[in-house]
Design a protein around this motif. Sequence first.
Motif, PDB file in Angstrom:
ATOM      1  N   LEU A  18      -5.753   7.996  -2.551  1.00 27.28           N
ATOM      2  CA  LEU A  18      -6.935   7.145  -2.345  1.00 27.28           C
ATOM      3  C   LEU A  18      -8.104   7.831  -3.025  1.00 27.28           C
ATOM      4  CD1 LEU A  18      -8.467   4.770  -1.036  1.00 27.28           C
ATOM      5  CD2 LEU A  18      -8.789   6.213   0.991  1.00 27.28           C
TER       6      LEU A  18
ATOM      7  N   LEU B 269       0.838  -1.212   0.000  1.00 26.61           N
ATOM      8  CA  LEU B 269       0.000   0.000   0.000  1.00 26.61           C
ATOM      9  C   LEU B 269       0.870   1.259   0.000  1.00 26.61           C
ATOM     10  CD1 LEU B 269      -2.714  -0.992   2.647  1.00 26.61           C
ATOM     11  CD2 LEU B 269      -3.130  -0.478   0.240  1.00 26.61           C
TER      12      LEU B 269
ATOM     13  N   VAL C 254      -4.556   4.016  -4.893  1.00 25.81           N
ATOM     14  CA  VAL C 254      -5.607   3.028  -4.636  1.00 25.81           C
ATOM     15  C   VAL C 254      -6.963   3.577  -5.069  1.00 25.81           C
ATOM     16  CG1 VAL C 254      -6.757   1.652  -2.840  1.00 25.81           C
ATOM     17  CG2 VAL C 254      -4.310   2.178  -2.627  1.00 25.81           C
TER      18      VAL C 254
ATOM     19  N   LEU D  52      -6.581   1.276   5.164  1.00 32.11           N
ATOM     20  CA  LEU D  52      -5.924   1.679   3.908  1.00 32.11           C
ATOM     21  C   LEU D  52      -5.029   2.889   4.174  1.00 32.11           C
ATOM     22  CD1 LEU D  52      -8.832   1.283   1.289  1.00 32.11           C
ATOM     23  CD2 LEU D  52      -6.834  -0.199   1.596  1.00 32.11           C
TER      24      LEU D  52
ATOM     25  N   ARG E  45       1.467   3.829  -2.919  1.00 37.47           N
ATOM     26  CA  ARG E  45       0.692   3.389  -4.086  1.00 37.47           C
ATOM     27  C   ARG E  45      -0.570   4.220  -4.257  1.00 37.47           C
ATOM     28  NH1 ARG E  45       4.051  -1.061  -5.724  1.00 37.47           N
ATOM     29  NH2 ARG E  45       5.701  -0.555  -4.278  1.00 37.47           N
TER      30      ARG E  45
ATOM     31  N   PHE F 265      -3.916   3.614 -11.347  1.00 43.00           N
ATOM     32  CA  PHE F 265      -4.041   2.965 -10.039  1.00 43.00           C
ATOM     33  C   PHE F 265      -3.223   1.680  -9.979  1.00 43.00           C
ATOM     34  CE2 PHE F 265      -7.952   5.468 -10.520  1.00 43.00           C
ATOM     35  CZ  PHE F 265      -7.857   6.261  -9.383  1.00 43.00           C
TER      36      PHE F 265
ATOM     37  N   PRO G  12      -0.826   5.017   1.560  1.00 42.76           N
ATOM     38  CA  PRO G  12      -0.859   5.132   0.089  1.00 42.76           C
ATOM     39  C   PRO G  12      -0.628   6.594  -0.315  1.00 42.76           C
ATOM     40  CG  PRO G  12      -3.094   4.945   0.950  1.00 42.76           C
ATOM     41  CD  PRO G  12      -2.167   4.803   2.139  1.00 42.76           C
TER      42      PRO G  12
ATOM     43  N   LEU H 215      -3.797  -0.443  -7.260  1.00 42.48           N
ATOM     44  CA  LEU H 215      -4.687  -1.386  -6.572  1.00 42.48           C
ATOM     45  C   LEU H 215      -6.121  -0.891  -6.712  1.00 42.48           C
ATOM     46  CD1 LEU H 215      -5.275  -3.695  -4.501  1.00 42.48           C
ATOM     47  CD2 LEU H 215      -4.681  -2.066  -2.684  1.00 42.48           C
TER      48      LEU H 215
END
Length: 276
Positions: A145, A116, A121, A137, A119, A185, A142, A187
Motif C-alpha cells: 500500500l 485486494l 495498491v 484496504l 495486490r 500497481f 494487499p 489498483l
Amino acid sequence: MDRYYVLGNPIAHSRSPRIHSAFAAALGQELSYEARLVPLEGFAREIELLKQEGFRGCNVTVPFKEQAFRAADRLSDRASLAGAVNTLSYDGGILSGDNTDGEGLARDLACLGVPLEGRSVLLLGAGGAARGIVASLLQGHPRRLHIANRTVSRAGALADLARSSPMAGSCDVSSSGFEEAEGDFDLIINATSASLSGEIPPFPGSLLHEGVFAYDLMYAPEDTPFVARARSLGAGAADGLGMLVEQAAESFRIWRGVRPDTADLKDRLRQEMRRG
Ligand code: NAP
C-alpha cells in the motif's frame, strides 16, 4: 417509528435520504430518514437534540466527521483508525461511532470483481476519505500500500498510522508525493478532491495502463477526469457511486441488523443522476 437522519453543511445535495428510504421500502421496514442542515458552529447542540428528540442514529458528512469522532462514547476499530465517524447510533444512553466508508469501498470493489489480496495498491490522497478507507484496504491483505499526497507529510503520517495498526499484517506500507509514486500497481484509488475542480493528481501517467484498475471516490453523471484518463489509457475504471450506496447499506446494517441489497439501487441512482 424509528427516526434517523443525515447531518452536514451543505446538505441539500445529499442522496442519503433517497438511499435509506429505498432500503427501508425494499425490506418493508418502517422508519423515517431526513436531511438536516447544521450550522457550522452547531454540532454540539445538534447531538443534544439527537438525544432529546429520540433519534436512533444519524449519518454525518462534511465538515462534521471529526467532531462526531470526538462526540462518540464508543468507537469501532475502523473509526478509531480513521479519526472520523460517519455513522452515529444512539442506544441506551450511549452514542456509538463507526466509519462505513472503507467497508463501502471494499464491497463495491468486490462487486466490480477487483481483488485486494496480494495486490499492490496506490492510494492518492491523505484527507478524511483516505483515512476512512485505509483500515478496510489493509483488511483485504494487499501486498503493498503506497500512499501519495500533495502535502507529503500528511501521506507520511497516514502511512505511519497504517503501519502501526494491527490490520497491517505483512503489507509493505510506504508514502511519497504524487510525482514520486513508483511501482507496478494493480489498483489506483483517487481519494483526493481534485476531481471537484476538474483536476487529476499529478502522479506519473505511466502507472495507468491496461490491467490496472482505477477507482475515483468522487462520482458524477459523466466520467470524472480521473476515470476518463484511466479509460483512455486502457485501464479499467469506476467512480464512487457504488461506494456511496454500499457505505449507506453498512450504516443501515449497523442500525437495523439487516444488510439491504444494493445492486438494483446502484443502477437506478446512476440512471437518475444521468437524467439530472
Ligand atoms: P478532504 O479531507 O478535504 O481531503 C482532500 C484530499 O484531496 C487531501 O488529500 C488533499 O491534499 C487532496 N487535494 C485537494 N485538492 C487537490 C488537488 N487539486 N490536487 C491534488 N490533491 C488535492 O476531503 P475528503 O473528505 O477526503 O474527500 C475526498 C473525496 O472523496 C471527495 O471528492 C469526496 O466527495 C469523496 N468521497 C466519496 C465518498 C463516497 O461514498 N463515494 C465518501 C467519502 C468521500 P492535501 O492534504 O495536500 O490538502
